[in-house]
Design a protein around this motif. Sequence first.
Motif, PDB file in Angstrom:
ATOM      1  N   ALA A  76     -14.393  39.596  30.600  1.00 55.99           N
ATOM      2  CA  ALA A  76     -15.407  40.209  31.464  1.00 55.99           C
ATOM      3  C   ALA A  76     -16.234  39.157  32.183  1.00 55.99           C
ATOM      4  O   ALA A  76     -16.732  39.382  33.290  1.00 55.99           O
ATOM      5  CB  ALA A  76     -16.306  41.120  30.636  1.00 55.99           C
ATOM      6  N   LEU A  77     -16.393  37.981  31.570  1.00 49.58           N
ATOM      7  CA  LEU A  77     -17.203  36.917  32.171  1.00 49.58           C
ATOM      8  C   LEU A  77     -16.403  36.007  33.098  1.00 49.58           C
ATOM      9  O   LEU A  77     -16.990  35.214  33.847  1.00 49.58           O
ATOM     10  CB  LEU A  77     -17.827  36.057  31.066  1.00 49.58           C
ATOM     11  CG  LEU A  77     -18.938  36.699  30.224  1.00 49.58           C
ATOM     12  CD1 LEU A  77     -19.344  35.755  29.110  1.00 49.58           C
ATOM     13  CD2 LEU A  77     -20.135  37.063  31.082  1.00 49.58           C
ATOM     14  N   SER A  78     -15.072  36.090  33.055  1.00 46.73           N
ATOM     15  CA  SER A  78     -14.250  35.131  33.792  1.00 46.73           C
ATOM     16  C   SER A  78     -14.478  35.139  35.309  1.00 46.73           C
ATOM     17  O   SER A  78     -14.450  34.067  35.927  1.00 46.73           O
ATOM     18  CB  SER A  78     -12.771  35.350  33.471  1.00 46.73           C
ATOM     19  OG  SER A  78     -12.356  36.657  33.825  1.00 46.73           O
ATOM     20  N   PRO A  79     -14.725  36.283  35.993  1.00 43.99           N
ATOM     21  CA  PRO A  79     -14.967  36.218  37.448  1.00 43.99           C
ATOM     22  C   PRO A  79     -16.179  35.367  37.810  1.00 43.99           C
ATOM     23  O   PRO A  79     -16.166  34.642  38.816  1.00 43.99           O
ATOM     24  CB  PRO A  79     -15.173  37.695  37.838  1.00 43.99           C
ATOM     25  CG  PRO A  79     -14.471  38.466  36.785  1.00 43.99           C
ATOM     26  CD  PRO A  79     -14.652  37.681  35.531  1.00 43.99           C
ATOM     27  N   PHE A  80     -17.231  35.460  37.013  1.00 40.44           N
ATOM     28  CA  PHE A  80     -18.431  34.655  37.258  1.00 40.44           C
ATOM     29  C   PHE A  80     -18.117  33.171  37.158  1.00 40.44           C
ATOM     30  O   PHE A  80     -18.502  32.373  38.028  1.00 40.44           O
ATOM     31  CB  PHE A  80     -19.519  35.046  36.254  1.00 40.44           C
ATOM     32  CG  PHE A  80     -20.682  34.098  36.216  1.00 40.44           C
ATOM     33  CD1 PHE A  80     -21.644  34.114  37.204  1.00 40.44           C
ATOM     34  CD2 PHE A  80     -20.814  33.191  35.172  1.00 40.44           C
ATOM     35  CE1 PHE A  80     -22.718  33.230  37.169  1.00 40.44           C
ATOM     36  CE2 PHE A  80     -21.877  32.317  35.125  1.00 40.44           C
ATOM     37  CZ  PHE A  80     -22.841  32.339  36.120  1.00 40.44           C
ATOM     38  N   PHE A  81     -17.395  32.776  36.120  1.00 39.52           N
ATOM     39  CA  PHE A  81     -17.130  31.358  35.911  1.00 39.52           C
ATOM     40  C   PHE A  81     -16.134  30.800  36.924  1.00 39.52           C
ATOM     41  O   PHE A  81     -16.155  29.604  37.210  1.00 39.52           O
ATOM     42  CB  PHE A  81     -16.651  31.121  34.479  1.00 39.52           C
ATOM     43  CG  PHE A  81     -17.756  31.205  33.467  1.00 39.52           C
ATOM     44  CD1 PHE A  81     -18.724  30.223  33.393  1.00 39.52           C
ATOM     45  CD2 PHE A  81     -17.859  32.280  32.605  1.00 39.52           C
ATOM     46  CE1 PHE A  81     -19.753  30.287  32.483  1.00 39.52           C
ATOM     47  CE2 PHE A  81     -18.885  32.363  31.692  1.00 39.52           C
ATOM     48  CZ  PHE A  81     -19.846  31.366  31.627  1.00 39.52           C
ATOM     49  N   ARG A  82     -15.278  31.617  37.484  1.00 36.15           N
ATOM     50  CA  ARG A  82     -14.375  31.136  38.531  1.00 36.15           C
ATOM     51  C   ARG A  82     -15.152  30.725  39.783  1.00 36.15           C
ATOM     52  O   ARG A  82     -14.771  29.801  40.493  1.00 36.15           O
ATOM     53  CB  ARG A  82     -13.334  32.207  38.873  1.00 36.15           C
ATOM     54  CG  ARG A  82     -12.172  32.258  37.882  1.00 36.15           C
ATOM     55  CD  ARG A  82     -10.977  32.961  38.491  1.00 36.15           C
ATOM     56  NE  ARG A  82     -11.260  34.352  38.831  1.00 36.15           N
ATOM     57  CZ  ARG A  82     -11.071  35.379  38.021  1.00 36.15           C
ATOM     58  NH1 ARG A  82     -10.589  35.170  36.795  1.00 36.15           N
ATOM     59  NH2 ARG A  82     -11.347  36.613  38.401  1.00 36.15           N
ATOM     60  N   CYS A  83     -16.270  31.419  40.054  1.00 32.42           N
ATOM     61  CA  CYS A  83     -17.120  31.055  41.202  1.00 32.42           C
ATOM     62  C   CYS A  83     -17.934  29.803  40.935  1.00 32.42           C
ATOM     63  O   CYS A  83     -18.185  29.000  41.838  1.00 32.42           O
ATOM     64  CB  CYS A  83     -18.063  32.205  41.543  1.00 32.42           C
ATOM     65  SG  CYS A  83     -17.252  33.715  42.093  1.00 32.42           S
ATOM     66  N   VAL A  84     -18.359  29.646  39.699  1.00 34.88           N
ATOM     67  CA  VAL A  84     -19.232  28.520  39.339  1.00 34.88           C
ATOM     68  C   VAL A  84     -18.438  27.225  39.199  1.00 34.88           C
ATOM     69  O   VAL A  84     -18.985  26.132  39.383  1.00 34.88           O
ATOM     70  CB  VAL A  84     -19.990  28.853  38.037  1.00 34.88           C
ATOM     71  CG1 VAL A  84     -20.771  27.652  37.528  1.00 34.88           C
ATOM     72  CG2 VAL A  84     -20.950  30.018  38.273  1.00 34.88           C
TER      73      VAL A  84
END
Length: 414
Positions: A76-84
Amino acid sequence: MLNFVWVAFILIGFVAAVVQLLQGDLAIFARVLSALFDSAKTGFEVSIGLVGIMCLWLGIMKVGERAGLIELFARALSPFFRCVFPGIPKGHPAGGSIVMNFSANLLGLDNAATPLGLKAMRELQEINPNKSVASDPMVMFLVLNTAGITLIPTSVIAIRQSLAVEQGLAGFNGADIFLPTLVATFISFCAGLFAVAWVQRINLLRAPVLVFLAGFVGLMAALYWALSGLPPDQLAQAVGLLGSGVIFSLIALFVAVGAWRRIDVYDSFVEGAKEGFGVALQIIPYLVAMLAAISVFRSSGCMGYLLGAIEAVVRWAGLDTDFVPALPVGLMKTLSGSGARGLMVDVMKTYGVDSFQGRLAAIIQGSTETTFYVLAVYFGSVNIRKTRQALACGLFADAVGLVGAILVGYLFYR
């Protein structure tokens, strides 16, 4: 650094005691020695009090891991970390390790987060063009790690609960710092994120990042709005109910999903609990050592002089001084987690675990990180010599987080 701090506490305390002896205080050495023995006993008792709680929590987390919930949380958190982390190629294993590391930190699983973090650093080193200089993803990863969001400050809650029993506080709820700690650690996380993004020119105006940040801000604003009209005593009770309710609901969810997926919940719990026993016993020498040094520093009068000087400056600025006793916890946390833990215990024993100072010390301990230790261990594991902006951005996040924790403490408990 920790060795320097420990030796300084002992030797400065000794010099201060000798000065007081020369001024006619013949009982100073007896007081220091008595405090030294008492601190060793306290360190052992606090550590032993953690055994059962750590066994319980790590057992439950092992159930959640085998039930697949922790992995689901990481996805669930992976989309956020791909941007960061735009420098990490899509599908590279480093991305998954980073998400798992932050998921473990979010749940307060320091012992599980560290191995995952070291694994992520090794994988980031594989795509690092200059093996002795920290890459952009490494700098971002380390800064966010030192300012990571903590949803459940497990060890802090456990220590508070143990000291509450010692202080005779029947029915005390050690989880009443849940929401304040979450707010304070989110402030620190945002400070670190924005600092590194500014240096690396990362565009944070993207949907996954905005949704993540807006979701957290919205959740905390809604909770505070719902609770802000309560008197201080009822607010503390409501926050405690919220914290304990969330934690127990999480436990029930892990067990229910584990049973539904037909894993052996009991054996999984026991396997995780065995790890908890080792973790709790492992901190005994560290806590005893730091409490001993702190007791010498305090009983010789040095801590009083230091806090008195800070209090004089704060009073000169026209500010309230009640937060000053908890301030050393945040200053020490950048250097040593065990040292800050010892100072937190000292504040709770001096002022009471249910006092404003005791609660504030717990919030600071739960919402800040050991920046120097994390940078040394993680960068050292892959032989990185030039850390670039990691230290400066990490310390900036720590400073903002400390100020945020103090303000949050006043917001909730004043």
